[in-house]
Design a protein around this motif. Structure first.
Motif, PDB file in Angstrom:
ATOM      1  N   LEU A  45      -9.305 -19.747 -61.543  1.00  0.00           N
ATOM      2  CA  LEU A  45     -10.258 -19.557 -60.456  1.00  0.00           C
ATOM      3  C   LEU A  45     -10.748 -20.902 -59.930  1.00  0.00           C
ATOM      4  CD1 LEU A  45     -12.009 -17.822 -58.652  1.00  0.00           C
ATOM      5  CD2 LEU A  45     -13.615 -17.541 -60.562  1.00  0.00           C
ATOM      6  N   ALA A  46     -11.053 -21.816 -60.833  1.00  0.00           N
ATOM      7  CA  ALA A  46     -11.485 -23.153 -60.421  1.00  0.00           C
ATOM      8  C   ALA A  46     -10.402 -23.855 -59.612  1.00  0.00           C
ATOM      9  CB  ALA A  46     -11.853 -23.985 -61.651  1.00  0.00           C
ATOM     10  N   ALA A  47      -9.153 -23.702 -60.024  1.00  0.00           N
ATOM     11  CA  ALA A  47      -8.047 -24.330 -59.292  1.00  0.00           C
ATOM     12  C   ALA A  47      -7.935 -23.764 -57.881  1.00  0.00           C
ATOM     13  CB  ALA A  47      -6.737 -24.130 -60.052  1.00  0.00           C
ATOM     14  N   ALA A  48      -8.165 -22.456 -57.736  1.00  0.00           N
ATOM     15  CA  ALA A  48      -8.116 -21.843 -56.409  1.00  0.00           C
ATOM     16  C   ALA A  48      -9.225 -22.384 -55.518  1.00  0.00           C
ATOM     17  CB  ALA A  48      -8.223 -20.328 -56.537  1.00  0.00           C
ATOM     18  N   MET A  49     -10.414 -22.587 -56.088  1.00  0.00           N
ATOM     19  CA  MET A  49     -11.516 -23.149 -55.311  1.00  0.00           C
ATOM     20  C   MET A  49     -11.227 -24.600 -54.914  1.00  0.00           C
ATOM     21  SD  MET A  49     -13.623 -20.680 -54.872  1.00  0.00           S
ATOM     22  CE  MET A  49     -12.236 -19.531 -54.919  1.00  0.00           C
ATOM     23  N   ASP A  50     -10.555 -25.340 -55.794  1.00  0.00           N
ATOM     24  CA  ASP A  50     -10.157 -26.709 -55.462  1.00  0.00           C
ATOM     25  C   ASP A  50      -9.175 -26.702 -54.288  1.00  0.00           C
ATOM     26  OD1 ASP A  50     -11.727 -27.692 -57.492  1.00  0.00           O
ATOM     27  OD2 ASP A  50     -10.072 -27.939 -58.905  1.00  0.00           O
ATOM     28  N   GLU A  51      -8.265 -25.724 -54.289  1.00  0.00           N
ATOM     29  CA  GLU A  51      -7.313 -25.607 -53.180  1.00  0.00           C
ATOM     30  C   GLU A  51      -8.042 -25.326 -51.875  1.00  0.00           C
ATOM     31  OE1 GLU A  51      -3.624 -22.712 -51.716  1.00  0.00           O
ATOM     32  OE2 GLU A  51      -4.283 -22.676 -53.812  1.00  0.00           O
ATOM     33  N   LEU A  52      -9.019 -24.437 -51.923  1.00  0.00           N
ATOM     34  CA  LEU A  52      -9.804 -24.122 -50.733  1.00  0.00           C
ATOM     35  C   LEU A  52     -10.451 -25.371 -50.144  1.00  0.00           C
ATOM     36  CD1 LEU A  52     -11.282 -22.162 -48.777  1.00  0.00           C
ATOM     37  CD2 LEU A  52     -13.024 -21.895 -50.574  1.00  0.00           C
ATOM     38  N   ASP A  53     -11.085 -26.149 -50.999  1.00  0.00           N
ATOM     39  CA  ASP A  53     -11.802 -27.330 -50.510  1.00  0.00           C
ATOM     40  C   ASP A  53     -10.873 -28.452 -50.080  1.00  0.00           C
ATOM     41  OD1 ASP A  53     -14.378 -26.439 -50.544  1.00  0.00           O
ATOM     42  OD2 ASP A  53     -14.909 -27.327 -52.477  1.00  0.00           O
ATOM     43  N   ALA A  54      -9.722 -28.571 -50.705  1.00  0.00           N
ATOM     44  CA  ALA A  54      -8.846 -29.718 -50.450  1.00  0.00           C
ATOM     45  C   ALA A  54      -7.982 -29.558 -49.206  1.00  0.00           C
ATOM     46  CB  ALA A  54      -7.952 -29.965 -51.665  1.00  0.00           C
ATOM     47  N   ASP A  55      -7.748 -28.330 -48.773  1.00  0.00           N
ATOM     48  CA  ASP A  55      -6.796 -28.080 -47.691  1.00  0.00           C
ATOM     49  C   ASP A  55      -7.509 -28.017 -46.346  1.00  0.00           C
ATOM     50  OD1 ASP A  55      -4.880 -27.063 -45.913  1.00  0.00           O
ATOM     51  OD2 ASP A  55      -3.887 -25.947 -47.506  1.00  0.00           O
ATOM     52  N   ASP A  56      -7.195 -28.955 -45.447  1.00  0.00           N
ATOM     53  CA  ASP A  56      -7.815 -28.971 -44.125  1.00  0.00           C
ATOM     54  C   ASP A  56      -7.436 -27.752 -43.294  1.00  0.00           C
ATOM     55  OD1 ASP A  56      -9.029 -31.384 -44.648  1.00  0.00           O
ATOM     56  OD2 ASP A  56      -7.467 -32.585 -43.669  1.00  0.00           O
ATOM     57  N   GLY A  57      -6.379 -27.060 -43.694  1.00  0.00           N
ATOM     58  CA  GLY A  57      -5.949 -25.878 -42.969  1.00  0.00           C
ATOM     59  C   GLY A  57      -6.693 -24.618 -43.357  1.00  0.00           C
TER      60      GLY A  57
END
Length: 264
Positions: A45-57
């Motif tokens: 879940l934490a990794a998914a939230m990191d993806e959300l924040d890191a991706d400008d798209g």
């Protein structure tokens, strides 16, 4: 797309991740455990939230649970085996102490209980099915809802209401939660995710940088003194006004066309 952080790397993914345009849908996928988080699910879940924040798209996230339940919080059996679903400095699932920078919508079916309720409190907006239930029953087990509920509930609802929920441990219905201002929209059963997507689509039509900055100011203002709030707000907002998206928003308005956001 899916995130599978189980030790063996086999079997069903513990967290499912789906991109839908500028929306990231994150589903806790442990329905037989009422979507309680073990160590693998917490880190996924934490990794998914990191993806959300890191991706400008990506502009907005949606958090939900598989199989008709949002989440029962921490998997106590896994905890007794020595697994921890929380991350240092970030809390349960990496979000209860340090939520993502971008807006996060909870789509709730069934129970949001104990740590699951605290996951909900880490979200910015909530869409719930009419039969959903919400509660923090820790006191019934001689425990304290230290994953965020004790800290956050008195800021979200009137103090006496917060204490009633925390001290009795009794659950409340979706309708009551809506009346208290804990959730934004109540929808028909099995329609929580669809309702959350509908709400997210309204958000993603807006500038992604502006969304994140607005969330940051709104969430921090509780801790700011009035006299320094303006200065702190300016520090956050100044980069927004000189961004490509700010120019695109103004140009799109002047040219009477939909804006094309880049998140830059």
């Amino acid at each position: 797309m899916s995130t599978d952080d189980s030790p063996s790397g086999a079997g069903e993914p513990v967290v499912l991740v789906e991109r839908r345009g500028r929306i990231l849908i994150v589903t806790i996928n442990r329905p037989r455990q009422r979507n309680a988080l073990d160590g693998a699910a917490g880190h996924a879940l934490a990794a998914a939230m990191d993806e959300l924040d890191a991706d400008d798209g990506l502009s907005v996230g949606i958090l939900t649970g598989a199989g008709g339940t949002f989440s029962a919080g921490m998997d106590l059996k896994a905890f007794l085996r020595g697994e921890r679903p929380d991350l240092p400095g970030r809390g349960l699932g990496g979000i209860t102490q340090t939520p993502p920078r971008k807006p996060l919508i909870a789509a709730v079916e069934g129970w949001a209980l104990a740590g699951g309720f605290e996951l909900l409190l880490a979200c910015d907006l909530v869409v719930a099915a009419s039969t959903a239930k919400f509660g923090v029953p820790e006191v019934k087990r001689g425990l304290v809802a230290g994953g965020g509920a004790v800290l956050k509930l008195p800021r979200r609802v009137p103090y006496v209401v917060a204490l009633e929920l925390l001290l009795t441990g009794e659950p409340v219905s979706a309708r009551r939660a809506y009346e208290l201002g804990l959730i934004n929209r109540v929808v028909a059963d099995s329609e929580a995710l669809a309702g959350a997507i509908e709400l997210a689509e309204v958000l993603v039509s807006n500038g992604p940088l502006a969304l994140a900055a607005t969330k940051e100011v709104a969430s921090r203002t509780i801790d700011w003194q009035t006299e320094d709030g303006w200065q702190r707000q300016e520090e956050i907002l100044a980069p927004i006004y000189v961004s490509d998206d700010a120019r695109e928003g103004a140009s799109a308005f002047a040219e009477k066309r939909p804006p094309v956001w880049t998140g830059k």
